[in-house]
Design a protein around this motif. Structure first.
Motif, short mmCIF file in Angstrom:
data_model
loop_
_atom_site.label_atom_id
_atom_site.label_comp_id
_atom_site.label_asym_id
_atom_site.label_seq_id
_atom_site.Cartn_x
_atom_site.Cartn_y
_atom_site.Cartn_z
N PRO A 26 40.15 37.54 37.52
CA PRO A 26 39.24 38.81 37.56
C PRO A 26 38.46 38.67 37.07
N GLY A 27 37.40 38.68 37.25
CA GLY A 27 36.07 39.30 36.00
C GLY A 27 36.06 40.96 35.77
N PRO A 28 34.81 41.28 35.07
CA PRO A 28 34.64 42.67 34.50
C PRO A 28 34.48 43.78 35.97
N GLY A 29 35.23 44.93 35.55
CA GLY A 29 35.56 45.60 37.43
C GLY A 29 36.10 44.86 38.27
N MET A 30 37.25 43.79 38.35
CA MET A 30 37.85 43.42 39.71
C MET A 30 39.44 43.17 38.75
N LEU A 31 40.49 43.63 40.41
CA LEU A 31 41.86 43.60 40.30
C LEU A 31 42.18 42.09 40.85
N LEU A 32 42.80 41.59 39.81
CA LEU A 32 43.64 40.72 41.03
C LEU A 32 45.33 40.98 41.50
N VAL A 33 45.25 41.26 42.96
CA VAL A 33 46.06 41.87 43.45
C VAL A 33 47.06 40.93 44.01
N ARG A 34 48.56 40.77 43.78
CA ARG A 34 49.38 40.20 44.70
C ARG A 34 49.58 40.62 45.90
N VAL A 35 49.50 40.21 46.95
CA VAL A 35 49.41 40.23 48.20
C VAL A 35 50.74 40.10 48.63
N ALA A 73 48.01 42.88 39.83
CA ALA A 73 49.04 41.76 38.49
C ALA A 73 47.90 41.17 37.58
N ALA A 74 46.90 41.68 37.80
CA ALA A 74 45.69 41.45 36.59
C ALA A 74 44.53 41.87 36.73
N PHE A 75 44.15 42.50 36.04
CA PHE A 75 42.51 42.71 35.45
C PHE A 75 41.38 42.53 34.63
N GLY A 76 40.29 42.49 35.05
CA GLY A 76 38.93 42.42 34.18
C GLY A 76 38.59 43.71 33.44
N ASP A 81 41.82 52.04 35.12
CA ASP A 81 41.90 53.01 35.87
C ASP A 81 42.85 52.71 37.01
N PHE A 82 43.91 51.33 36.68
CA PHE A 82 44.95 50.84 37.31
C PHE A 82 45.88 49.20 36.53
N ALA A 83 47.36 49.91 36.47
CA ALA A 83 47.38 48.85 34.94
C ALA A 83 48.23 47.53 35.94
N VAL A 84 48.89 47.04 35.25
CA VAL A 84 49.69 46.01 36.14
C VAL A 84 50.92 46.29 36.19
N GLY A 85 50.85 46.32 37.81
CA GLY A 85 52.88 46.60 38.79
C GLY A 85 51.85 47.82 39.96
N ALA A 100 44.84 38.33 45.74
CA ALA A 100 42.88 38.58 45.86
C ALA A 100 42.36 39.04 45.08
N LEU A 101 41.14 39.21 44.60
CA LEU A 101 40.19 39.73 44.32
C LEU A 101 39.42 40.76 44.70
N VAL A 102 39.66 42.21 44.04
CA VAL A 102 39.79 43.02 44.61
C VAL A 102 38.53 44.04 43.51
N ASP A 103 37.15 44.61 43.86
CA ASP A 103 37.15 45.58 43.49
C ASP A 103 37.47 47.25 42.72
N HIS A 104 37.65 47.33 41.59
CA HIS A 104 38.37 48.30 41.41
C HIS A 104 37.94 49.67 42.51
N ARG A 105 37.21 49.55 42.63
CA ARG A 105 36.40 51.09 43.03
C ARG A 105 36.51 50.78 44.63
#
Length: 158
Positions: A26-35, A73-76, A81-85, A100-105
Motif C-alpha cells: 500500500p502506498g499513500p492513502g491505500m489499504l491492503l485488504v485481505r479478501v 492487512a496494512a495501510f499506507g 480512519d482504518f486499523a489493521v484487522g 487487493a489495494l483499495v483507496d481508503h476513500r
C-alpha cells in the motif's frame, strides 16, 4: 504473508487466467485488504470482453474483480480512519485475489452482523445508487420511482 499470491487476471486471452503475482504494497492513502469474499458483476464480464475500461485499469493485463469484502492487512501513509484487522467492503480493481489495494476513500466498515459474501455484493450497487440519487438532487423525505428493481442498484433503491 508471502511475497506472491495467485490471482485471476484478465487481458491475457479470451478468458481469465490464474497467475502468480506479487502481493501489492500500500502506498499513500491505500489499504491492503485481505479478501474474504469478492463479487462478480456485469462490469467484470464487460472488462473481460474488452468493452468496459475503468480508469483504474492501467494496462491490458489486469487483476480482475471490482468489489470485495475483507480485513485491513496494512495501510499506507495518510490513512487514519482504518486499523489493521478492520472489517471493510469496497470497490477497487483487483478483487479476485487474496489481497487487493483499495483507496481508503472507497471502503466502508462492514457491520459484524453482515456476512463476508453479502458485504462483497454491496459496494458497486451502493455507490451507483448513492451517485444516482445525489446527482438527481434527491434529499431525505423525497420520493423516487424505481423501475427495474431486479438488479442490485434497483433493489437497493427500493
Amino acid at each position: 504473508m508471502t511475497d506472491t499470491m495467485r490471482a485471476l487476471l484478465g487481458g491475457a486471452g479470451p478468458g481469465w487466467e490464474v497467475r502468480e503475482v506479487d502481493v501489492p504494497t500500500p502506498g499513500p492513502g491505500m489499504l491492503l485488504v485481505r479478501v474474504r469474499a469478492a463479487a462478480l458483476n456485469r462490469a467484470d464480464l464487460h472488462m473481460l470482453e474488452g468493452v468496459y475500461n475503468p480508469q483504474a485499469k492501467t494496462g491490458d493485463l489486469f487483476t480482475a474483480g471490482l468489489e470485495l469484502a475483507g480485513e485491513v492487512a496494512a495501510f499506507g501513509d495518510g490513512v487514519t480512519d482504518f486499523a489493521v484487522g478492520a472489517r471493510v467492503m469496497g470497490v477497487t480493481l483487483g478483487a479476485f485475489a487474496p489481497y487487493a489495494l483499495v483507496d481508503h476513500r472507497h471502503v466502508i466498515p462492514v457491520p459484524a452482523s453482515l456476512s463476508w459474501t453479502d458485504a462483497a455484493a454491496l459496494p458497486v450497487g451502493l455507490a451507483t445508487e448513492h451517485d444516482a440519487l445525489t446527482q438527481g438532487g434527491f434529499t431525505a423525505g423525497q420520493r423516487v420511482l424505481v423501475t427495474g428493481a431486479t438488479s442490485s442498484v434497483g433493489l437497493l433503491g427500493v
